[in-house]
Design a protein around this motif. Structure first.
Motif, short mmCIF file in Angstrom:
data_model
loop_
_atom_site.label_atom_id
_atom_site.label_comp_id
_atom_site.label_asym_id
_atom_site.label_seq_id
_atom_site.Cartn_x
_atom_site.Cartn_y
_atom_site.Cartn_z
N TYR A 65 0.83 -1.20 0.00
CA TYR A 65 0.00 0.00 0.00
C TYR A 65 0.87 1.26 0.00
O TYR A 65 0.56 2.23 -0.71
CB TYR A 65 -0.94 -0.02 1.21
CG TYR A 65 -1.87 1.15 1.27
CD1 TYR A 65 -2.93 1.27 0.38
CD2 TYR A 65 -1.71 2.14 2.22
CE1 TYR A 65 -3.79 2.34 0.43
CE2 TYR A 65 -2.56 3.21 2.29
CZ TYR A 65 -3.60 3.31 1.39
OH TYR A 65 -4.45 4.38 1.45
N VAL A 66 1.93 1.25 0.77
CA VAL A 66 2.85 2.40 0.81
C VAL A 66 3.52 2.59 -0.56
O VAL A 66 3.61 3.71 -1.07
CB VAL A 66 3.91 2.22 1.92
CG1 VAL A 66 5.01 3.25 1.80
CG2 VAL A 66 3.26 2.29 3.28
N ILE A 67 3.95 1.48 -1.17
CA ILE A 67 4.57 1.56 -2.50
C ILE A 67 3.58 2.09 -3.52
O ILE A 67 3.91 2.93 -4.36
CB ILE A 67 5.13 0.18 -2.91
CG1 ILE A 67 6.33 -0.16 -2.04
CG2 ILE A 67 5.50 0.16 -4.39
CD1 ILE A 67 6.81 -1.58 -2.20
N PHE A 68 2.33 1.65 -3.44
CA PHE A 68 1.28 2.14 -4.34
C PHE A 68 1.06 3.64 -4.16
O PHE A 68 0.96 4.38 -5.15
CB PHE A 68 -0.02 1.38 -4.10
CG PHE A 68 -1.18 1.94 -4.85
CD1 PHE A 68 -1.29 1.75 -6.22
CD2 PHE A 68 -2.16 2.67 -4.20
CE1 PHE A 68 -2.36 2.28 -6.92
CE2 PHE A 68 -3.23 3.19 -4.89
CZ PHE A 68 -3.33 2.99 -6.25
N ALA A 69 0.99 4.11 -2.92
CA ALA A 69 0.76 5.54 -2.67
C ALA A 69 1.92 6.38 -3.18
O ALA A 69 1.71 7.42 -3.81
CB ALA A 69 0.52 5.78 -1.18
N ILE A 70 3.14 5.94 -2.93
CA ILE A 70 4.31 6.70 -3.39
C ILE A 70 4.38 6.69 -4.92
O ILE A 70 4.68 7.71 -5.55
CB ILE A 70 5.60 6.11 -2.79
CG1 ILE A 70 5.55 6.19 -1.28
CG2 ILE A 70 6.84 6.78 -3.35
CD1 ILE A 70 6.02 7.45 -0.66
N SER A 101 -2.02 14.26 -0.80
CA SER A 101 -2.90 13.19 -0.37
C SER A 101 -2.17 11.84 -0.42
O SER A 101 -2.26 11.04 0.52
CB SER A 101 -4.15 13.15 -1.25
OG SER A 101 -4.93 12.03 -0.95
N CYS A 102 -1.46 11.60 -1.51
CA CYS A 102 -0.71 10.33 -1.64
C CYS A 102 0.40 10.24 -0.61
O CYS A 102 0.57 9.19 0.04
CB CYS A 102 -0.14 10.22 -3.05
SG CYS A 102 -1.39 10.00 -4.31
N ILE A 103 1.17 11.30 -0.45
CA ILE A 103 2.28 11.28 0.50
C ILE A 103 1.75 11.17 1.93
O ILE A 103 2.29 10.41 2.75
CB ILE A 103 3.17 12.53 0.32
CG1 ILE A 103 3.77 12.58 -1.08
CG2 ILE A 103 4.26 12.58 1.38
CD1 ILE A 103 4.64 11.40 -1.42
N GLY A 104 0.69 11.90 2.25
CA GLY A 104 0.10 11.83 3.60
C GLY A 104 -0.43 10.44 3.91
O GLY A 104 -0.25 9.92 5.01
N THR A 105 -1.07 9.83 2.92
CA THR A 105 -1.57 8.47 3.11
C THR A 105 -0.42 7.50 3.31
O THR A 105 -0.51 6.59 4.15
CB THR A 105 -2.42 8.06 1.90
OG1 THR A 105 -3.50 8.98 1.77
CG2 THR A 105 -2.97 6.67 2.06
N ALA A 106 0.67 7.68 2.58
CA ALA A 106 1.83 6.80 2.74
C ALA A 106 2.44 6.96 4.14
O ALA A 106 2.81 5.97 4.77
CB ALA A 106 2.87 7.10 1.66
N VAL A 107 2.52 8.19 4.61
CA VAL A 107 3.07 8.42 5.95
C VAL A 107 2.19 7.78 7.01
O VAL A 107 2.68 7.14 7.95
CB VAL A 107 3.24 9.94 6.20
CG1 VAL A 107 3.51 10.23 7.66
CG2 VAL A 107 4.35 10.50 5.34
N LEU A 108 0.88 7.92 6.86
CA LEU A 108 -0.03 7.29 7.83
C LEU A 108 0.06 5.77 7.76
O LEU A 108 -0.05 5.09 8.79
CB LEU A 108 -1.46 7.77 7.57
CG LEU A 108 -1.73 9.23 7.91
CD1 LEU A 108 -3.13 9.62 7.50
CD2 LEU A 108 -1.50 9.52 9.38
N ALA A 109 0.27 5.23 6.57
CA ALA A 109 0.42 3.77 6.44
C ALA A 109 1.72 3.30 7.10
O ALA A 109 1.74 2.21 7.70
CB ALA A 109 0.37 3.37 4.98
N VAL A 110 2.77 4.08 6.99
CA VAL A 110 4.02 3.72 7.67
C VAL A 110 3.81 3.74 9.19
O VAL A 110 4.29 2.86 9.91
CB VAL A 110 5.16 4.66 7.24
CG1 VAL A 110 6.37 4.51 8.13
CG2 VAL A 110 5.53 4.40 5.79
#
Length: 158
Positions: A34-39, A66-75
């Motif tokens: 999911y993080v790879i997808f968002a980035i 939005s993508c970067i924030g979602t990736a940070v939250l997923a991390v």
């Protein structure tokens, strides 16, 4: 000669990373995907902006943030869900030196709970052991933070 040594070192590094990642639980691998997808979605948006242009710049910023924030939250979710992470399993203990054995000590905040009193050293142990964070709670935090993030992004769009 040095090139083959560097190649062997790189192969050893990739082999150790691959074997370590093979032992990773499936739920963490899904979060990693999911993080790879968002980035990658953010990178595609940046490439698209570079090719086509950035006429509605706030739309571009909204999508990328939005993508970067979602990736940070997923991390953050991955850190909380990882069973081997000791950060959320430490005992939060503070010691306060007492002058007299019978002194009553009152705390101005309610987060610290008096757990025990050590008589021989006249220390008051303040704090309570942190409970393991359940994965359901971590996921609920992730969903709530994503909701707030995307409400802010939608507000930014206008």
């Amino acid at each position: 000669m040095a090139k083959s040594s560097a190649t062997k070192d790189a192969q050893a590094l990739f082999h150790s990373l691959r074997s370590a990642y093979a032992a990773t639980p499936t739920n963490l691998k899904i979060i990693d995907l999911y993080v790879i997808f968002a980035i990658s979605t953010a990178l595609i948006q940046v490439v698209y902006m570079a090719i086509v242009g950035s006429f509605p710049f706030n739309s571009f910023l909204s999508g990328v943030l939005s993508c970067i924030g979602t990736a940070v939250l997923a991390v953050c979710l991955r850190i909380q869900v990882n069973k081997e992470n000791k950060e959320f399993k430490k005992r939060n203990v503070k010691r306060v030196k007492l002058e007299a054995a019978g002194l009553m000590f009152v705390f101005p905040f309610k987060l610290l709970v008096l757990t025990e009193y050590v008589n021989e050293s006249h220390h008051l142990i303040v704090g309570s052991p942190l409970q393991d964070l359940p994965p359901e709670r971590a996921f609920a935090d992730f969903v709530l933070c994503n909701l707030v993030l995307h409400l802010v992004i939608m507000n930014f769009l206008g």
